[in-house]
Design a protein around this motif. Structure first.
Motif, short mmCIF file in Angstrom:
data_model
loop_
_atom_site.label_atom_id
_atom_site.label_comp_id
_atom_site.label_asym_id
_atom_site.label_seq_id
_atom_site.Cartn_x
_atom_site.Cartn_y
_atom_site.Cartn_z
N VAL A 23 12.61 8.48 -3.03
CA VAL A 23 12.14 7.09 -2.91
C VAL A 23 12.26 6.61 -1.46
CG1 VAL A 23 12.70 4.70 -3.55
CG2 VAL A 23 12.57 6.47 -5.31
N VAL A 24 13.37 6.91 -0.81
CA VAL A 24 13.57 6.48 0.58
C VAL A 24 12.57 7.17 1.50
CG1 VAL A 24 15.18 6.58 2.52
CG2 VAL A 24 15.99 5.85 0.29
N VAL A 25 12.40 8.47 1.35
CA VAL A 25 11.44 9.21 2.19
C VAL A 25 10.02 8.71 1.95
CG1 VAL A 25 10.40 11.49 2.56
CG2 VAL A 25 12.88 11.24 2.47
N GLY A 26 9.67 8.46 0.72
CA GLY A 26 8.33 7.94 0.41
C GLY A 26 8.09 6.57 1.00
N THR A 27 9.10 5.70 0.94
CA THR A 27 8.96 4.36 1.49
C THR A 27 8.79 4.40 3.00
OG1 THR A 27 10.33 3.47 -0.29
CG2 THR A 27 10.07 2.11 1.68
N VAL A 28 9.59 5.21 3.68
CA VAL A 28 9.47 5.34 5.14
C VAL A 28 8.12 5.91 5.51
CG1 VAL A 28 10.39 6.57 7.15
CG2 VAL A 28 11.95 5.46 5.56
N ARG A 33 2.81 5.13 7.95
CA ARG A 33 1.37 5.37 7.88
C ARG A 33 0.55 4.09 7.91
NH1 ARG A 33 -0.83 10.66 7.70
NH2 ARG A 33 0.86 12.04 7.15
N THR A 34 1.06 3.03 7.37
CA THR A 34 0.31 1.77 7.35
C THR A 34 0.52 0.96 8.61
OG1 THR A 34 2.11 0.66 6.20
CG2 THR A 34 0.34 1.59 4.84
N GLY A 35 1.38 1.39 9.50
CA GLY A 35 1.57 0.68 10.75
C GLY A 35 2.57 -0.45 10.69
N MET A 36 3.29 -0.57 9.60
CA MET A 36 4.24 -1.66 9.46
C MET A 36 5.61 -1.28 10.03
SD MET A 36 3.20 -2.87 5.66
CE MET A 36 4.31 -4.23 5.61
N GLY A 39 5.92 -2.44 14.05
CA GLY A 39 4.76 -3.15 14.54
C GLY A 39 3.76 -2.30 15.30
N ARG A 40 3.84 -1.00 15.22
CA ARG A 40 2.90 -0.14 15.93
C ARG A 40 1.67 0.11 15.07
NH1 ARG A 40 6.91 4.67 17.31
NH2 ARG A 40 8.62 3.43 18.08
N PRO A 41 0.51 0.31 15.71
CA PRO A 41 -0.66 0.66 14.91
C PRO A 41 -0.54 2.07 14.37
CG PRO A 41 -1.19 0.71 17.24
CD PRO A 41 0.21 0.15 17.12
N ALA A 42 -1.09 2.29 13.22
CA ALA A 42 -1.04 3.61 12.61
C ALA A 42 -1.90 4.59 13.39
CB ALA A 42 -1.51 3.53 11.17
N ARG A 43 -1.52 5.85 13.36
CA ARG A 43 -2.26 6.87 14.11
C ARG A 43 -3.69 7.02 13.60
NH1 ARG A 43 2.54 11.16 13.69
NH2 ARG A 43 3.99 10.09 15.05
#
Length: 94
Positions: A23-28, A33-36, A39-43
């Motif tokens: 669950v922790v790895v999936g959340t991170v 991936r979504t850029g949240m 605050g960086r934009p996603a690749r």
């Protein structure tokens, strides 16, 4: 005879920490991936180009696009900037 004797938790005790780790790895992963994440934009969203808006190469490109300089002048000045900044791609059309 007691057939339902309790022998301890057995190997199932490892199951619940593994679920929490997943669950922790999936959340991170989702946050990154979504850029949240920080605050960086996603690749995969396609970030801004490596050349800054006010860099000499960008100014030269805008002048060429606006028609202020011709193609020969553009390539001549770009070669000088390439020597100074070293970030101009070498695959130009002749």
């Amino acid at each position: 005879m007691n057939t339902l004797a309790y022998d301890g938790p057995g190997p199932w005790i490892l199951f619940f920490p593994l679920i929490w780790a997943a669950v922790v790895v999936g959340t991170v992963t989702v946050l990154r991936r979504t850029g949240m994440w920080r605050g960086r934009p996603a690749r995969w969203q396609g970030g801004r180009p490596a050349v800054a808006e006010s860099s000499p190469i960008a100014v030269l490109g805008r002048r060429f696009a606006a028609g202020e300089i011709d193609e020969e002048e553009y390539w001549r000045r770009l070669s000088v900037l390439d020597e100074q900044f070293g970030c101009v791609p070498q695959d130009r059309a002749a």
